[in-house]
Design an enzyme around this catalytic site. Structure first.
Site, PDB file in Angstrom:
ATOM      1  N   ASP A  56       0.671  -1.107   0.361  1.00  0.00           N
ATOM      2  CA  ASP A  56       0.267  -0.236   0.051  1.00  0.00           C
ATOM      3  C   ASP A  56       1.185   1.433  -0.311  1.00  0.00           C
ATOM      4  O   ASP A  56       1.263   1.844   0.901  1.00  0.00           O
ATOM      5  CB  ASP A  56      -0.927   0.029   1.176  1.00  0.00           C
ATOM      6  CG  ASP A  56      -1.776   1.632   1.038  1.00  0.00           C
ATOM      7  OD1 ASP A  56      -1.972   1.940   0.000  1.00  0.00           O
ATOM      8  OD2 ASP A  56      -2.895   1.348   2.465  1.00  0.00           O
ATOM      9  N   ASP A  81      -1.426   4.802  -5.241  1.00  0.00           N
ATOM     10  CA  ASP A  81      -2.112   4.216  -4.390  1.00  0.00           C
ATOM     11  C   ASP A  81      -2.630   2.528  -4.776  1.00  0.00           C
ATOM     12  O   ASP A  81      -3.410   2.120  -4.768  1.00  0.00           O
ATOM     13  CB  ASP A  81      -3.408   5.015  -3.898  1.00  0.00           C
ATOM     14  CG  ASP A  81      -3.832   4.148  -2.736  1.00  0.00           C
ATOM     15  OD1 ASP A  81      -3.328   3.061  -1.630  1.00  0.00           O
ATOM     16  OD2 ASP A  81      -5.055   4.305  -2.762  1.00  0.00           O
TER      17      ASP A  81
END
Ligand SMILES: *[C@@H]1O[C@H](CO)[C@@H](O)[C@H](O)[C@H]1NC(C)=O
Ligand SMILES: *[C@@H]1O[C@H](CO)[C@@H](O)[C@H](O)[C@H]1NC(C)=O
Length: 267
Positions: free
Chosen positions: A56, A263
């Site tokens: 992430d 992201d």
């Protein structure tokens, strides 16, 4: 994991260059897919056991599904048994530097008071834009990584690293991963910790996601393919972003110019 989606067409390569110096890196194979799995993840050895972590770039803190002694934990069912800090694990307390850094890196979580007479464990609560959340305590255990560099044979390195023992996750459901690998630019991020331990000198991250699922993640100075177009990342943002951009899908514009973020935690 911000509220964004991006079509992944063929190969997506994300490169973020933040600081200078010499050449070593770690490289981990990625498992998972955009669909049907909905996650890309690495498997890493933490405290001597394997865990699958969602990569992430949109968050800072790494955490694992965890059973914390003396606490009733509500954990999701991941591919491995929850992490259990053992008696020898090093506690991270509220007054520790890591805990102070953590609360800077989780902008919306107010730091609970730390009474120097009775310091308590460093608590965290992280809320993702998608509505999921994790809460627990910071622990300090070893992670093993294979360090590569062009001139030396690969060597296995073990470093102590701070991460969250996730004792309360929402929503509670089965998951293909055991936690999240925080690759954000914060001090408590995985990349900053590798750099602080001199495992890598340059905090560059790259990932290559295959349209068929899988791929790889590297952190550090890797042999980069030619013909890369570099774009400076905006500073003072919560996320890695090159600023406003026009997105195209199959050559068609999607809406107007938008602020885009990198992201990897969002499908
Ligand atoms: C974890 O423990 C090691 C060894 O005592 C220490 O060097 C390191 O700074 C600790 N890390 C954190 C994040 O507390
Ligand atoms: C990560 O930490 C940095 C540095 O403290 C902060 O600027 C950024 O907002 C954090 N990112 C997220 C997504 O919380």
């Amino acid at each position: 994991m911000a509220a964004m989606w991006s079509p992944i067409i063929g190969l997506l390569l994300l490169l973020l260059q933040l600081a200078p110096s010499s050449s070593s890196y770690i490289q981990l194979p990625l498992e998972g897919s955009v669909h049907p799995v909905g996650y890309f993840y690495v498997t890493m050895n933490i405290g001597g056991k394997p865990y699958s972590l969602d990569i992430d770039t949109g968050s800072n803190l790494t955490w694992l599904e965890c059973k914390y002694p003396g606490h009733q934990c509500n954990t999701c069912k991941g591919p491995h048994r929850p992490y259990e800090p053992n008696r020898h694990h090093k506690k991270v307390m509220c007054g520790d530097q890591f805990c102070t850094d953590l609360h800077k890196d989780l902008p919306h979580y107010p730091e609970p008071r730390c009474y120097t007479q009775h310091p308590h464990e460093c608590h965290y609560h992280i809320q993702y834009v998608g509505g999921t959340s994790s809460e627990g305590f910071i622990v300090n255990d070893t992670v093993s990584v294979d360090v590569l560099s062009p001139s030396l044979p690969s060597r296995r390195v073990q470093i102590f690293f701070g991460f969250g023992c996730g004792c309360n996750q929402k929503p509670l459901k089965d998951s293909p991963v055991d936690g999240v690998l925080g690759l954000g630019m914060g001090k408590v991020g995985f990349v900053a910790q590798l750099k602080a331990h001199n495992v890598i000198r340059k905090d560059i991250i790259g990932h290559c996601l295959s349209i068929d699922g899988g791929g790889y993640l590297f952190v550090g100075e890797h042999h980069l393919p030619d013909h890369i177009t570099w774009a400076p990342m905006r500073k003072y943002s919560h996320y890695y972003t090159p600023g406003p951009a026009q997105l195209l899908l199959g050559g068609e514009k999607i809406g107007s110019q938008k602020m885009v973020v990198f992201d990897s935690g969002t499908t």
